[in-house]
Scaffold this motif. Structure first.
Motif, PDB file in Angstrom:
ATOM      1  N   SER A   9      59.070 -10.439  59.204  1.00  0.00           N
ATOM      2  CA  SER A   9      57.758  -9.796  59.274  1.00  0.00           C
ATOM      3  C   SER A   9      56.665 -10.731  59.784  1.00  0.00           C
ATOM      4  O   SER A   9      55.695 -10.277  60.364  1.00  0.00           O
ATOM      5  CB  SER A   9      57.375  -9.211  57.924  1.00  0.00           C
ATOM      6  N   TYR A  10      56.825 -12.035  59.579  1.00  0.00           N
ATOM      7  CA  TYR A  10      55.763 -12.914  60.083  1.00  0.00           C
ATOM      8  C   TYR A  10      55.731 -12.871  61.615  1.00  0.00           C
ATOM      9  O   TYR A  10      54.674 -13.008  62.225  1.00  0.00           O
ATOM     10  CB  TYR A  10      55.920 -14.352  59.551  1.00  0.00           C
ATOM     11  N   VAL A  12      56.741 -10.157  63.380  1.00  0.00           N
ATOM     12  CA  VAL A  12      56.216  -8.820  63.700  1.00  0.00           C
ATOM     13  C   VAL A  12      54.692  -8.848  63.706  1.00  0.00           C
ATOM     14  O   VAL A  12      54.028  -8.361  64.633  1.00  0.00           O
ATOM     15  CB  VAL A  12      56.729  -7.771  62.693  1.00  0.00           C
ATOM     16  N   GLN A  13      54.159  -9.473  62.667  1.00  0.00           N
ATOM     17  CA  GLN A  13      52.709  -9.542  62.523  1.00  0.00           C
ATOM     18  C   GLN A  13      52.067 -10.298  63.686  1.00  0.00           C
ATOM     19  O   GLN A  13      51.086  -9.855  64.276  1.00  0.00           O
ATOM     20  CB  GLN A  13      52.419 -10.281  61.225  1.00  0.00           C
ATOM     21  N   ARG A  14      52.652 -11.436  64.026  1.00  0.00           N
ATOM     22  CA  ARG A  14      52.107 -12.219  65.140  1.00  0.00           C
ATOM     23  C   ARG A  14      52.231 -11.465  66.449  1.00  0.00           C
ATOM     24  O   ARG A  14      51.344 -11.544  67.299  1.00  0.00           O
ATOM     25  CB  ARG A  14      52.890 -13.520  65.270  1.00  0.00           C
ATOM     26  N   HIS A  16      52.141  -8.257  66.910  1.00  0.00           N
ATOM     27  CA  HIS A  16      51.075  -7.254  66.974  1.00  0.00           C
ATOM     28  C   HIS A  16      49.730  -7.896  67.278  1.00  0.00           C
ATOM     29  O   HIS A  16      48.887  -7.318  67.971  1.00  0.00           O
ATOM     30  CB  HIS A  16      51.029  -6.430  65.689  1.00  0.00           C
ATOM     31  N   GLY A  17      49.523  -9.090  66.759  1.00  0.00           N
ATOM     32  CA  GLY A  17      48.306  -9.831  67.102  1.00  0.00           C
ATOM     33  C   GLY A  17      48.233 -10.106  68.599  1.00  0.00           C
ATOM     34  O   GLY A  17      47.192  -9.914  69.233  1.00  0.00           O
ATOM     35  N   TRP A  18      49.356 -10.528  69.170  1.00  0.00           N
ATOM     36  CA  TRP A  18      49.409 -10.801  70.614  1.00  0.00           C
ATOM     37  C   TRP A  18      49.125  -9.522  71.417  1.00  0.00           C
ATOM     38  O   TRP A  18      48.362  -9.535  72.384  1.00  0.00           O
ATOM     39  CB  TRP A  18      50.788 -11.359  70.971  1.00  0.00           C
ATOM     40  N   LYS A  20      47.389  -6.930  70.588  1.00  0.00           N
ATOM     41  CA  LYS A  20      46.001  -6.467  70.476  1.00  0.00           C
ATOM     42  C   LYS A  20      45.026  -7.424  71.141  1.00  0.00           C
ATOM     43  O   LYS A  20      43.852  -7.076  71.331  1.00  0.00           O
ATOM     44  CB  LYS A  20      45.595  -6.362  68.991  1.00  0.00           C
TER      45      LYS A  20
END
Lengths: 216, 216, 216, 216
Positions: A9-10, A12-14, A16-18, A20
């Motif tokens: 998940s870390y 996945v989170q990063r 999604h940051g990229w 956006k």
């Protein structure tokens, strides 16, 4: 293939940051790269080592460098009858299909592959030399280099000397590929040998006239 | 090795810029990476393609990912008697020596290697299949995958299907390495299959339960 | 104006590198350029083409050349009643306000604008000649030149001949500007016509006595 | 065209220096640029001013930026019926033929064109406003911008404010070109507005959300 796991998940989170931020801000460039294809100026062969980021060091963005990474940035000699040659295939694609203008071999300090080569060649790593290790077989590519420099005084110097010898070995082996030699001799491709010091952030470039690496 | 050239001046200039900014700002981290060695959490196997930057997509910094890059992010099956196996050596080093916790195969859209495989296997690229091309021999690794998916309706769908099949092939081949299988079965290592859409900036992850790739 | 995007991060990074190196090392010169104003010795009119860098070729630094770049390095004839004439305004500013001593027209090989002119004038590019294209209208400036050289034997020679004709056309049109003619005839300004071969790195200079371009 | 002169010898000398060094070292890249054509990532529209070098600031080499330079980096509004529109032709070529992903307007401090516009619009430069000056007619493009910001307190602030207004005017006018609007709205092109401080070496980027320029 039942063993694959979901992405941690870390990551996945990063990602999604990229999406956006960087992706959204540079969407036009990514779309063009997809629509018009890549036209990289250079191929870089560097080590898998997690501490070596040529795109960061050279301020390069998506689309600039075609990058092959393997243990100790080695290029095998031309062996047309051999089996799966991932490195040779990458060189062929870059020079033949993409027509890159530069081929850069990028060595570095603290290289684990080179250290393994020293251990193996000096008889201190039987697990690498007993024929069961892929790393051992791969580092055999550098044994002639080891034999040339093994009498270097102290271990730290030997390590650096062999890291640079690996770069020169790769450059030399590249010239055994007929299509590389042709491109170099006709002025369509130039070869470059670099060695990067991770801790100091320094860069040295091979000068063939003197046979030494010189600070950039 | 008399053929090496100096580094192009635009790269020298950019490198000096990196030294005075990114390096200077992060010197303590680079020094520690040199002194303490690398401890990457994951290995990534991705394509040489200049449009694929996993460090960018995942916001990864120096030291995080041990990265092997070859044409079409392929892993050959376990063949202990073979010659120079750069990919197998990289996997052995990552799993055996560095003990990474994750091994990620990262495919992507618009892959030139996969396109070459389709051309070759459909009989439209004799220069790849006549035995003289390293790219052709390398892409033979994906011929079984091609045979599984070749009846896919249209060319664009076939390309994407085979790109994803390449990821699954690599995951499957990874499990033929005894040290990978041991690490996976004992829970010390997890495998992950990804496919990245360059133009849209999307990411899909292989779900082995459904046998499909799902948007992250 | 809601459509502007942030600068891509690779350019931000490179700019910061420039600030900490080139700018820092030459701060006194940049400050003087800001405080005392520019006093360029020459104006150069060259093509927008990304492969033409007159500052690189002539080792010129900030402050040396006042540079106008447009498609195919063309100067329109003097037309005092016309609308927005960006090129004429640039020439007027350079000759009248900055009083440059040299005005150099710099043509080049592989010029896409000249190629478009050939396609248009030979009837092979209706999209350029149908009146909707700014490129087509701009390249009409070179139609008289095309008519003069169109009987050149082969396409490659025609392309180069017309590239050089574009330089002579611009020099000729420059002399229709009263303030240029005055400055030239009084010896305050000299005109120069150049043509640069991108692949070979050669440079040719127009010799009006012979009506030919000669290697520099 | 009998008025052309030979190239000044200081430029001949420097050119030969470039040929023997930069060209020779980078021959492979120049040959590829000639053989394979240009694939610039971005178009830059900047001022002719001799103090503005975008390639230097961004560590860009031959082939990276398609560059149009005119007085005060202005883009006229879309006027399909007009005469020779050098700027419109350059934009059309970059967006339509080269399919650049970025279009950057680069303004700068101490801009002589903007100063002329202030003098003209405030009634202090009859030689610009009497209809005989190409510079005057060209700077009319910025008169609406002047009218918006003319009440700015002091002259130095007015100059900078109008330099930035010129950048926003160009961005706004770009969006009146149907092919620019289409490319922007479909995500194939992104626009960027920059302003460079020559003496301080600073760079500011237009933020459309706040309507201000912010330090990069």
């Amino acid at each position: 293939m039942e063993h694959a796991k979901p992405l941690p998940s870390y990551l996945v989170q990063r990602f999604h940051g990229w999406q956006k931020t960087t992706y959204t801000d540079n969407q036009s460039w990514y779309r063009r790269l997809a629509d018009e294809g890549q036209h990289p100026r250079a191929m870089v062969i560097s080590c898998c080592d997690s501490r070596v980021h040529v795109t960061s060091i050279f301020g390069a963005d998506q689309g600039e460098f075609f990058i092959h990474r393997n243990i100790a940035n080695l290029v095998p000699p031309y062996e047309p009858g051999g089996d799966y040659h991932g490195t040779s295939a990458a060189v062929e694609f870059a020079v033949g299909a993409l027509k890159v203008a530069h081929l850069i071999i990028m060595g570095h300090s603290n290289c684990g592959g080179v250290k393994g080569c020293i251990d193996m060649c000096s008889g201190n790593a039987p697990e690498l030399s007993d024929g069961t290790s892929f790393v051992g077989k791969w580092m055999e590519l550098l044994r002639p280099g080891y034999d040339r420099v093994k009498d270097t005084a102290d271990p730290a110097t030997l390590q650096r000397t062999l890291e640079k010898e690996a770069v020169v070995t790769s450059l030399t082996n590249l010239m055994t590929f007929p299509f590389v030699r042709d491109a170099v001799e006709s002025g369509r491709l130039s070869l470059h040998g670099l060695w990067h010091e991770i801790g100091d952030g320094a860069l040295e470039c091979y000068n063939p006239d003197r046979g030494t690496f010189e600070t950039v």
